[in-house]
Design a protein around this motif. Structure first.
Motif, short mmCIF file in Angstrom:
data_model
loop_
_atom_site.label_atom_id
_atom_site.label_comp_id
_atom_site.label_asym_id
_atom_site.label_seq_id
_atom_site.Cartn_x
_atom_site.Cartn_y
_atom_site.Cartn_z
N ILE A 1 18.49 10.40 -75.53
CA ILE A 1 17.78 9.37 -76.28
C ILE A 1 16.33 9.27 -75.82
N GLU A 2 15.45 8.97 -76.74
CA GLU A 2 14.08 8.58 -76.44
C GLU A 2 13.79 7.32 -77.24
N VAL A 3 13.03 6.42 -76.65
CA VAL A 3 12.74 5.13 -77.29
C VAL A 3 11.24 4.89 -77.36
N PRO A 4 10.78 4.22 -78.41
CA PRO A 4 9.36 3.88 -78.50
C PRO A 4 9.07 2.63 -77.67
N HIS B 1 13.31 -4.20 -79.51
CA HIS B 1 14.47 -4.06 -80.40
C HIS B 1 14.20 -3.08 -81.54
N PRO B 2 13.84 -1.84 -81.21
CA PRO B 2 13.55 -0.87 -82.27
C PRO B 2 14.80 -0.44 -83.02
N PRO B 3 14.64 -0.04 -84.28
CA PRO B 3 15.75 0.59 -85.00
C PRO B 3 16.03 1.96 -84.41
N LEU B 4 17.12 2.56 -84.82
CA LEU B 4 17.58 3.81 -84.21
C LEU B 4 17.99 4.81 -85.28
N ALA C 1 26.58 1.48 -79.21
CA ALA C 1 26.74 0.24 -78.45
C ALA C 1 26.23 0.39 -77.03
N ASP C 2 26.48 1.54 -76.42
CA ASP C 2 26.00 1.80 -75.06
C ASP C 2 24.48 1.83 -75.02
N ALA C 3 23.88 2.52 -75.98
CA ALA C 3 22.42 2.62 -76.01
C ALA C 3 21.77 1.27 -76.32
N ALA C 4 22.40 0.49 -77.19
CA ALA C 4 21.86 -0.83 -77.50
C ALA C 4 21.87 -1.71 -76.26
N ASP C 5 22.91 -1.59 -75.46
CA ASP C 5 23.01 -2.37 -74.23
C ASP C 5 21.98 -1.91 -73.20
N ARG C 6 21.80 -0.61 -73.08
CA ARG C 6 20.86 -0.07 -72.08
C ARG C 6 19.41 -0.34 -72.46
N PHE C 7 19.07 -0.17 -73.76
CA PHE C 7 17.67 -0.11 -74.16
C PHE C 7 17.24 -1.20 -75.14
N GLY C 8 18.12 -2.13 -75.47
CA GLY C 8 17.73 -3.24 -76.34
C GLY C 8 17.45 -2.83 -77.76
N LEU C 9 18.25 -1.93 -78.32
CA LEU C 9 18.04 -1.46 -79.69
C LEU C 9 18.59 -2.45 -80.70
N ASP C 10 18.13 -2.33 -81.93
CA ASP C 10 18.59 -3.18 -83.02
C ASP C 10 19.83 -2.54 -83.65
N GLU C 11 21.02 -3.05 -83.33
CA GLU C 11 22.26 -2.46 -83.82
C GLU C 11 22.46 -2.66 -85.32
N ASP C 12 21.69 -3.53 -85.94
CA ASP C 12 21.82 -3.74 -87.38
C ASP C 12 20.99 -2.75 -88.19
N ASP D 1 9.13 13.19 -82.37
CA ASP D 1 7.84 12.51 -82.26
C ASP D 1 7.48 11.78 -83.55
N GLY D 2 7.90 12.36 -84.69
CA GLY D 2 7.63 11.70 -85.96
C GLY D 2 8.32 10.35 -86.06
N LEU D 3 9.57 10.27 -85.60
CA LEU D 3 10.30 9.01 -85.64
C LEU D 3 9.78 8.03 -84.59
N LEU D 4 9.49 8.53 -83.39
CA LEU D 4 8.95 7.64 -82.35
C LEU D 4 7.64 7.01 -82.80
N ALA D 5 6.80 7.79 -83.46
CA ALA D 5 5.50 7.29 -83.92
C ALA D 5 5.66 6.18 -84.95
N ARG D 6 6.79 6.16 -85.65
CA ARG D 6 7.04 5.12 -86.64
C ARG D 6 7.83 3.94 -86.05
N GLY D 7 8.05 3.97 -84.73
CA GLY D 7 8.71 2.85 -84.07
C GLY D 7 10.22 2.94 -84.02
N TYR D 8 10.78 4.13 -84.24
CA TYR D 8 12.23 4.32 -84.23
C TYR D 8 12.66 5.05 -82.97
N ALA D 9 13.71 4.56 -82.32
CA ALA D 9 14.35 5.30 -81.25
C ALA D 9 15.11 6.48 -81.86
#
Length: 273
Positions: free
Chosen positions: A38-41, A45-48, A116-127, A70-78
């Motif tokens: 995983i890589e996160v921006p 609470h970024p989308p994934l 669920a694991d990544a959302a817990d670790r990195f604060g992602l938006d599960e919705d 990089d294209g997705l990260l630049a748009r704010g998506y993990a």
């Protein structure tokens, strides 16, 4: 508590678009049933986008596709790249347990668990989680969406649909953007025979008809057409909570350049996204 503090420190040290705590390079984040990269921006609470590799691939190779990542990260998506599993009775590399009747890992459960694991670790938006995949990963996306469409917010397969016999029906509605190369000779639009006739890839257009039925479309005719550069779009707008778009590009069996922006622009244009 100490573990969470270390994970948070690792996340803060990465900066925009860098690897967070685990998952980058050849490192992985581990859960009981598998692993993921995983890589996160640098966002709260970024989308994934979860992207499934093709047959014989792995998550690390997916993360080396820097145009996509990089294209997705630049748009704010993990960006997450899970690792497939070794299919029972095969030693030919990792893939996905999508075909009805195959034995092996419950991929829907596995993918729910890694998110669920990544959302817990990195604060992602599960919705706001999109499930994408290439080739065998694209087949996995279609079969999961068919059986359990409510699992993810949207589905974005590349070069993968169904195998024959096609499903008689799918649950719905779904929101899907399917991208496919006009000259794809590995997963041709019409399908092909594999394994001496034991397996037959399905017809992509027949799959689109299944999705129109799942979405409650009253007509086969697309609701609209458009073109952006090399991407040729046809879309069906059939009812609340549904979206179906098919995009052709002139290349072969590949994730096309510009796919990240294509997906984000489509997704962010959907109601409620």
């Amino acid at each position: 508590m100490i573990r969470q503090m270390l994970l948070g420190l690792g996340l803060m040290m990465t900066g925009s678009g860098a690897v967070a705590a685990c998952g980058g390079g050849d490192d992985v984040c581990e859960i009981e049933s598998g692993s993921y990269h995983i890589e996160v921006p640098d966002a709260e609470h970024p989308p994934l986008v979860v992207f499934l590799h093709g047959y014989g691939g792995n998550g690390a190779a997916t993360m080396r596709n820097r145009s996509l990542v990089d294209g997705l990260l630049a748009r704010g998506y993990a960006v997450m790249a899970p690792n497939g599993s070794q299919r029972i009775g095969s030693n030919r590399g990792l893939s996905w347990n999508f075909y009805p009747g195959w034995e092996g890992r419950d991929e829907t459960e596995f993918l729910q668990n890694v998110v669920a694991d990544a959302a817990d670790r990195f604060g992602l938006d599960e919705d706001r989680v999109l499930l994408g995949g290439f080739s065998a990963g694209g087949f996995m996306v279609n079969y999961l969406a068919c059986a359990a469409p409510e699992t993810f917010s949207a589905y974005v397969p590349v070069s993968g649909g169904f195998w024959r016999p096609h499903p008689t029906e799918c649950n719905g509605p779904i929101r899907m953007l399917h991208t496919h190369g006009w000259t794809d000779n590995v997963v041709p639009l019409e399908g092909r025979v594999l394994g001496g006739g034991r397996f037959v890839q399905g017809d992509i257009f027949a799959g689109l008809e299944i999705w129109r039925l799942a979405n409650g479309c009253s007509d086969h005719k697309p609701s609209g057409f458009s073109r952006e550069g090399e991407f040729m779009h046809r879309r069906w707008t059939c009812g609340k909570d549904s979206a179906l778009e098919f995009v052709l590009f002139p290349g072969g069996h590949q994730v096309p350049k510009g796919w990240a922006d294509l997906v984000v622009n489509w997704y962010e244009g959907l109601p409620g996204s």
